[in-house]
Motif scaffolding. Structure first.
Motif, PDB file in Angstrom:
ATOM      1  N   GLU A  23       0.843  -1.215   0.000  1.00 48.24           N
ATOM      2  CA  GLU A  23       0.000   0.000   0.000  1.00 48.24           C
ATOM      3  C   GLU A  23       0.861   1.242   0.000  1.00 48.24           C
ATOM      4  OE1 GLU A  23      -3.255   0.728  -0.323  1.00 48.24           O
ATOM      5  OE2 GLU A  23      -3.344  -1.375  -0.932  1.00 48.24           O
ATOM      6  N   LYS A  26       2.376   1.788  -3.255  1.00 50.31           N
ATOM      7  CA  LYS A  26       1.363   2.262  -4.206  1.00 50.31           C
ATOM      8  C   LYS A  26       1.106   3.764  -4.016  1.00 50.31           C
ATOM      9  CE  LYS A  26      -2.813   0.246  -4.696  1.00 50.31           C
ATOM     10  NZ  LYS A  26      -3.748  -0.858  -4.379  1.00 50.31           N
ATOM     11  N   LEU A  27       0.963   4.151  -2.728  1.00 49.98           N
ATOM     12  CA  LEU A  27       0.711   5.569  -2.428  1.00 49.98           C
ATOM     13  C   LEU A  27       1.878   6.433  -2.884  1.00 49.98           C
ATOM     14  CD1 LEU A  27      -0.955   5.612   1.102  1.00 49.98           C
ATOM     15  CD2 LEU A  27      -1.917   6.364  -1.072  1.00 49.98           C
ATOM     16  N   ALA A  29       3.983   5.749  -5.249  1.00 49.26           N
ATOM     17  CA  ALA A  29       3.987   5.811  -6.722  1.00 49.26           C
ATOM     18  C   ALA A  29       2.946   6.815  -7.205  1.00 49.26           C
ATOM     19  CB  ALA A  29       3.707   4.423  -7.293  1.00 49.26           C
ATOM     20  N   GLU A  30       1.759   6.802  -6.541  1.00 52.55           N
ATOM     21  CA  GLU A  30       0.705   7.753  -6.931  1.00 52.55           C
ATOM     22  C   GLU A  30       1.157   9.189  -6.689  1.00 52.55           C
ATOM     23  OE1 GLU A  30      -2.994   6.783  -5.000  1.00 52.55           O
ATOM     24  OE2 GLU A  30      -3.131   4.911  -6.144  1.00 52.55           O
ATOM     25  N   ALA A  31       1.806   9.411  -5.519  1.00 57.44           N
ATOM     26  CA  ALA A  31       2.278  10.760  -5.199  1.00 57.44           C
ATOM     27  C   ALA A  31       3.317  11.196  -6.232  1.00 57.44           C
ATOM     28  CB  ALA A  31       2.871  10.799  -3.798  1.00 57.44           C
ATOM     29  N   ASP A  32       4.216  10.256  -6.591  1.00 55.63           N
ATOM     30  CA  ASP A  32       5.242  10.565  -7.614  1.00 55.63           C
ATOM     31  C   ASP A  32       4.595  10.954  -8.923  1.00 55.63           C
ATOM     32  OD1 ASP A  32       7.457  10.358  -6.180  1.00 55.63           O
ATOM     33  OD2 ASP A  32       8.044   8.342  -6.863  1.00 55.63           O
ATOM     34  N   GLN A  33       3.559  10.161  -9.292  1.00 57.37           N
ATOM     35  CA  GLN A  33       2.872  10.405 -10.555  1.00 57.37           C
ATOM     36  C   GLN A  33       2.215  11.781 -10.562  1.00 57.37           C
ATOM     37  OE1 GLN A  33      -0.002   7.405 -11.270  1.00 57.37           O
ATOM     38  NE2 GLN A  33       1.143   6.496 -12.958  1.00 57.37           N
ATOM     39  N   LEU A  34       1.565  12.084  -9.421  1.00 53.51           N
ATOM     40  CA  LEU A  34       0.891  13.386  -9.286  1.00 53.51           C
ATOM     41  C   LEU A  34       1.888  14.520  -9.411  1.00 53.51           C
ATOM     42  CD1 LEU A  34      -1.800  13.324  -6.481  1.00 53.51           C
ATOM     43  CD2 LEU A  34      -1.930  14.493  -8.669  1.00 53.51           C
TER      44      LEU A  34
END
Ligand code: ADP
Length: 266
Positions: A23, A26-27, A29-34
């Motif tokens: 998790e 995943k979070l 990676a999402e923050a990086d993507q954002l």
């Protein structure tokens, strides 16, 4: 039996740890993507006007003698317009960061809504020149406890959007009324409106509903700044559509200051 339970507990804990790791990854990676998407968006918004300025300035420098008087005027207008756009964008970014770090300190005083609408309309005069505007603000509306600079900026952003998204020759309406312990203020236009699934997200930074909205001279920050400013002043702002399906409605609600007597317009 105890040993078996301890083993089972150890396995369960290990599983939870694994899930938590996944998790967390995943979070992250999402923050990086954002973050990358935000950087890409900001770079694009900085680069577009800058390229236009460089192009126009370069033409003026390299072909000064070949450029006609009229073209010279156009090139200079491009430079000024695009520089203003950059300026606005950077001001918006600064406002955003002030809102996000909580450094926004509204300087509230009692203000007539009518006066603030008047000055925001004057500021937006050029942008709104091809739309009709109708204001309906009761003379006995209670005064609002707001920072006039921030509140006018919110009104300006909403007028700017209405003029940008609603077709020319349509009407932009501004109305207000006393609503229990609140004053409600609405800006209504006769444009395409906002799809129901986007009504909340339009207040997110850089969220745009239609792809072509990118080409309109916006920053994608206008509404998130509106929300940040209004919340900092104790109010709420929501987006909706007109019930007859013809246009967007933005509703601001501000609490009526406790001991304000109802004052007549001077
Ligand atoms: P922008 O700089 O793109 O206008 P905003 O934060 O002001 O950014 O608005 C976010 C998005 O919300 C816009 O890109 C547009 O898709 C939508 N929007 C805002 N105001 C209106 C309106 N009055 N009518 C229709 N769509 C709107």
């Amino acid at each position: 039996l105890l040993d078996a339970l301890a083993d089972q507990a150890a396995v369960a804990i290990e599983r939870i740890r694994l899930v938590a790791d996944v998790e967390r990854a995943k979070l992250a990676a999402e923050a990086d993507q954002l973050r990358s998407a935000l950087l890409a968006s900001i770079s694009h918004d900085l680069k577009t006007p800058l390229s236009a300025i460089l192009g126009a300035a370069g033409t003026l420098r390299d072909y000064a003698s070949a450029v006609s008087e009229a073209d010279r005027g156009d090139l200079l207008a491009t430079i000024v317009d695009e520089a203003e756009r950059l300026n606005r964008f950077i001001a918006n970014l600064l406002d955003m960061s002030r809102i996000e770090t909580g450094a926004m300190e509204p300087n509230a005083s009692l203000q007539y809504l009518d006066d603030m609408v008047g000055s925001a309309l004057r500021r937006a005069q050029k942008i709104m020149s091809r739309h009709r505007t109708v204001t309906d603000i009761p003379a006995d509306l209670p005064m609002l406890s707001v920072d006039p600079v921030l509140f006018e900026q919110v009104l300006f952003n909403l007028f700017d959007n209405a003029a940008k998204y609603a077709p020319v020759d349509t009407t932009i309406r501004i109305r207000a009324w006393e609503d229990g312990r609140w004053v409600s203020i609405q800006i209504l236009d006769e444009g395409p409106g906002i799809p129901p699934t986007d009504l909340e997200r339009v207040f997110d930074s850089f969220h745009r509903v239609r792809k072509r909205d990118h080409v309109l001279a916006g920053t994608g920050l206008g509404l998130s700044i509106c929300k940040g400013f209004i919340q900092a002043m104790g109010g709420t702002i929501t987006a909706g559509n007109r019930t007859d399906g013809s246009g967007a409605v933005f509703t601001i609600r501000m609490p009526i200051p406790g001991d304000t007597p109802k004052l007549e317009e001077p």
